[in-house]
Design an enzyme around this catalytic site. Structure first.
Site, PDB file in Angstrom:
ATOM      1  NE  ARG A  22      -4.947  -0.878   5.702  1.00  0.00           N
ATOM      2  CZ  ARG A  22      -4.453   0.140   6.399  1.00  0.00           C
ATOM      3  NH1 ARG A  22      -5.143   1.255   6.515  1.00  0.00           N
ATOM      4  NH2 ARG A  22      -3.274   0.075   6.973  1.00  0.00           N
ATOM      5  CD  GLU A  79      -5.803  -4.659   3.395  1.00  0.00           C
ATOM      6  OE1 GLU A  79      -5.717  -3.803   4.278  1.00  0.00           O
ATOM      7  OE2 GLU A  79      -4.797  -5.218   2.885  1.00  0.00           O
ATOM      8  NE  ARG A 112      -4.410  -2.090   9.802  1.00  0.00           N
ATOM      9  CZ  ARG A 112      -3.190  -1.553   9.890  1.00  0.00           C
ATOM     10  NH1 ARG A 112      -2.976  -0.545  10.701  1.00  0.00           N
ATOM     11  NH2 ARG A 112      -2.196  -2.022   9.164  1.00  0.00           N
ATOM     12  CB  CYS A 137      -0.908   0.011   1.217  1.00  0.00           C
ATOM     13  SG  CYS A 137      -0.004  -0.096   2.757  1.00  0.00           S
TER      14      CYS A 137
END
Ligand SMILES: C[S@@+](CC[C@H](N)C(=O)[O-])C[C@H]1O[C@@H](n2cnc3c(N)ncnc32)[C@H](O)[C@@H]1O
Length: 323
Positions: free
Chosen positions: A161, A115, A159, A77
């Site tokens: 995502r 993801e 978090r 990412c």
């Protein structure tokens, strides 16, 4: 029985989630391939799943990847995250997305779950993400996506995502809604923590002096953002692999232990910790909130088990940030 592969497997967040989903739904899974370039991730994965991941995906020919029904990939990412340099596809790590495309094109699994960081959606005014979805469409997958937050899935960890799911058929797919009550930090934090984790008296003092407003009731996790502003929450802000050592401090005093980091990702305590603080911080900072992935994977498995064909499954272009 569904055969699964785990690309960019890290310490196996997807694998833990999928194994749990398999148990909950009584659907058998078989893991036929995993890969990660990081030797620490490989060893930690091996110690926990007795399966040693292959290495660099760019060096693995598709014919050497076994046939499978489900592909999982939390692809790197950094190029897309706000903390990285925002180069996206220009950065070689961003192009690792095309490795996933290569495998999907050649192996044609029934479904996949990808993801990445939330910032992927808005990257380059949404153009990068639109292109990602178009490419997945072009290679024959019906896709949809949703941003999920650990806080909505019972974990005190903000978090966020993006999850992208794809099916070879236009199935009707229902995203999980979350709404799972959040576990309290007090239940997750360790009671006895060695001095190693405590910030120096100088840092603790400077945190106290800079904190604006009334000091919060413990436990909280103090977060220092990029511009140096301090906030305290009854949950953790996103753990990041490469951030400064003291940007998250429990009660403004100490860093998270290795076990606490894993608990903030929803990993079970049975997960073996084979490395010390610095390496675990990198590995945990790269991983996923297991209950978010678990909910998505359950929805995917239910869709595959009871396919209900409809043309509704596809991304809504109107929702893309740049329009
Ligand atoms: C965002 S993390 C995924 C973590 C994983 N989902 C987990 O639960 O721990 C991305 C992973 O991709 C790996 N990676 C980066 N480049 C790679 C490559 N060329 N081949 C295989 N893995 C790679 C990194 O080492 C890192 O573990």
């Amino acid at each position: 029985m569904f055969k699964c592969i785990d690309l960019f497997c890290g310490i196996g967040g997807f694998r833990i989630a999928a194994n749990q989903a398999s148990k909950d739904l009584g659907i058998d899974l078989k893991w036929v391939f995993s890969c990660d370039i990081d030797s620490h991730a490989q060893q930690a994965y091996f110690e926990n799943f007795q399966d040693y991941p292959h290495g660099d995906i760019t060096k693995i020919e598709s014919k050497d990847i076994p046939d499978h029904d489900l592909l999982f990939a939390g692809f790197p990412c950094q190029p897309f995250s706000i903390c990285g340099d925002l180069k996206g596809f220009e950065d070689s790590r961003g192009t690792l997305f095309f490795e996933i495309v290569r495998v999907l094109r050649e192996k044609r699994p029934a479904s996949f779950v990808l993801e990445n960081v939330k910032q992927l959606v808005g990257h380059n005014q949404g153009k990068t993400f639109k292109r990602i979805l178009e490419i997945l469409n072009e290679i024959g997958y019906f896709v949809d996506y949703k941003v999920l937050n650990g806080l909505d899935f019972g974990i005190p960890h903000k978090r966020e995502r993006i999850f992208i799911v794809g099916f070879r058929e236009p199935y009707h797919f229902e995203w999980p809604t979350g709404k799972i009550p959040m576990q309290s930090l007090a239940d997750l934090l360790e009671i006895k923590v060695s001095d190693f984790y405590y910030a120096s008296p100088k840092i603790r003092q400077s945190r106290l002096e800079r904190f604006e407003g009334k000091l919060p009731e413990p436990p909280t996790i103090w977060h220092e953002n990029k511009s140096g502003h301090l906030s305290a929450y009854p949950y953790s802000c996103a753990m990041r692999a490469g951030a400064s050592y003291n940007y998250l401090l429990v009660n403004g005093e100490r860093r998270l232990t290795e076990r606490e980091m894993l608990r903030l990702l929803g990993f079970p305590d049975s997960f073996k910790i084979i490395y010390g603080y610095s390496i675990m911080r990198k590995l945990a900072g790269n991983s996923i909130v297991v209950p978010c992935a678990l909910s998505v994977i359950k929805a995917v498995l239910l869709t595959l088990r009871n396919p209900n064909i409809s043309s509704s499954l596809n991304y809504d272009v109107k929702q893309l940030a740049f329009l």
